[in-house]
Design a protein around this motif. Structure first.
Motif, short mmCIF file in Angstrom:
data_model
loop_
_atom_site.label_atom_id
_atom_site.label_comp_id
_atom_site.label_asym_id
_atom_site.label_seq_id
_atom_site.Cartn_x
_atom_site.Cartn_y
_atom_site.Cartn_z
N LEU A 349 24.80 -42.35 -2.50
CA LEU A 349 23.56 -42.20 -1.75
C LEU A 349 23.73 -41.15 -0.66
N TYR A 382 15.70 -47.84 -1.49
CA TYR A 382 16.32 -46.56 -1.15
C TYR A 382 15.31 -45.42 -0.99
N LEU A 386 15.59 -41.57 1.10
CA LEU A 386 15.68 -40.41 0.21
C LEU A 386 14.50 -39.46 0.45
#
Length: 484
Positions: A349, A382, A386
């Motif tokens: 990530l 997420y 992002l």
């Protein structure tokens, strides 16, 4: 009597406290991602008793004593076999493109698997095209068919492959089929295993599920590879299981699965055949490794190197994640990713965010609907960070996009069986190809654009206004990321 029950209660509480304390210490001292350790601790404390049981069942990578010992004993022999490929005419390190050279060095140092050139590749994108090509190559097999899949689901065009295997075995071809026990449960409940075995096909269940041995081996450890090697000169790998999508999971409400397979000819087939042999020996104890590696080199103007990267228990830990990290972090212009399951490690990530923040165009294409509700909600946890980093997220609405691909700078790509989730990166038996072939990569770029055309792009502002219910579900399922 009342005193007895009081003592019994206190004793039970004390024993449970000791148990939780012991498991907590074990979680803490295990060397792994802090986020995974914290998630496990939350599960253990939020779900009393059940959390402890779940940790014993699937909290640690445990292949089982017999398989684990066998894999340890096999490693040096296979590493020596792979090392012979360095003397192959297809290994040309001084001509290797820079991006592949870095990955070649890593795989060589960790497992002695070199990148090999002079391969030809075909990208197959339709179920009929894939299954027909496999049947044609099996029909022409003369010596050996090696096959392993996570799922073989009987029905439709997939049955043509079964009939081709039986015909091959009856004409004297050695046929070895290795199927994951849990993934192929519908196959093993059908009459296909009996039919194949009567025809001379060697069919083996990998990692057979046995509840009685649940505490001795991790039950959710799965053989997720998809490999076919025919006469050790032609190979297939990719995202598609041995299924006809028109007959597979039709009641799941996600549409037909969308997959690819890659047909490979050339020296890289050696490595794929050897990986099947590894899995076969881990499961059966019978060595089926080719007697010596051969390089079938065609006259090609370009090198077309392929680095085959396997992972799984007994093989170097974290290798595929390291390869992904190298490839993505070195991108100059663009990174485009397709994956059905997106629950990345903290390390991956951070790589994605950092690359996007330095101006590289990062695109993530994932299915709008997923066959796993838990993964679907965990993935969305997420999105916010992002999107804030500049990553473009596209949700595909043309079915369950099951293709696993990463294209770097539109010049080379990674394709195979690996999802961007904890299970693929750390747990399952997987394989991916790093391909430096301009024509093949152009096909992958074109295919990814087709996927984007069937997707909608998430808007950062709109996503920030999602409901509190959605935010709660994202975070709740995110806590279970070690289980996904």
């Amino acid at each position: 009597m009342e005193e007895f029950y009081r003592v019994l209660t206190l004793t039970g509480i004390g024993l449970y406290w000791v148990l939780v304390a012991g498991v907590t210490l074990r979680v803490v001292i295990k060397r792994r991602s802090v986020s995974v350790s914290m998630a496990w601790l939350m599960i253990i404390y939020i779900l009393p008793v059940f959390g402890v049981i779940m940790y014993f069942l699937i909290g640690e990578l445990n292949l089982g004593r017999k398989r684990g010992e066998r894999a340890d004993q096999m490693f040096e022999a296979y590493r020596g076999w792979f090392n012979q490929l360095h003397d192959c005419a297809a290994h040309v390190p001084d001509k290797m493109p820079t991006q592949i050279a870095h990955i070649d060095h890593l795989c060589t140092n960790r497992m002695d698997i070199p990148a090999l050139g002079f391969n030809t590749l075909s990208l197959l994108t339709t179920p009929k095209g894939i299954l027909d090509a496999i049947v044609d190559d099996i029909d022409n097999a003369q010596e050996h068919v090696r096959m392993e899949f996570y799922i073989w689901h009987p029905g439709g065009l997939a049955d043509n492959v079964g009939r081709a295997l039986m015909n091959a075995a009856q004409r004297g071809v050695i046929v070895e089929v290795l199927l994951d026990s849990a993934g192929s449960v519908s196959f093993f409940r059908s009459d296909w295993p009996k039919r194949l075995k009567l025809s001379g096909v060697n069919v083996v269940q990998a990692l057979q599920v046995n509840p009685l041995r649940a505490f001795l081996r991790r039950l959710d450890l799965r053989l997720h590879r998809k490999i076919i090697a025919i006469d050790d000169t032609i190979a297939y790998t990719g995202s598609m299981n041995l299924v006809d999508p028109s007959c597979f999971k039709q009641s799941a409400g996600v549409g037909e699965w969308v997959d690819i397979m890659i047909r490979v000819k050339g020296p890289a087939v050696n490595v794929l055949a050897a990986i099947h042999a590894w899995d076969w020996e881990v499961e059966t104890g019978i060595q089926s490794l080719p007697s010596h590696p051969e390089c079938h080199i065609e006259t090609l103007e370009e090198l077309h190197p392929i680095q085959v990267v396997p992972s799984g228990p007994g093989m170097p830990h974290n290798l595929i994640q390291q390869v992904l990290g190298i490839a993505i972090s070195r991108a100059d212009k663009s990174v485009t990713i397709t994956t059905p399951y997106f629950v990345p490690s903290e390390e991956l990530l951070e790589v994605l965010r950092t690359v996007a923040q330095r101006g590289v165009k990062v695109k993530l294409i994932i299915p709008q609907k997923n066959d796993s509700i838990m993964v679907q909600w965990a993935s969305r946890a997420y999105y916010a960070e992002l999107l804030s980093a500049g990553v473009e997220i596209y949700e595909f609405h043309g079915g369950l996009l099951h293709t696993k691909s990463v294209v770097i700078d539109d010049t080379y790509c990674l394709v195979g069986t690996v999802n961007l989730d904890m299970r693929s990166l750390w747990l399952n038996f997987e394989v991916t190809l790093v391909v430096d072939d301009k024509a093949f990569t152009e096909e992958m770029v074109w295919l990814q654009r087709q996927y984007i055309d069937q997707s909608h792009r998430l808007d950062k502002a709109a996503w920030s206004n999602r409901s509190l219910t959605h935010r709660f579900l994202e975070r709740a399922f995110f806590l279970f990321s070690p289980l996904l």
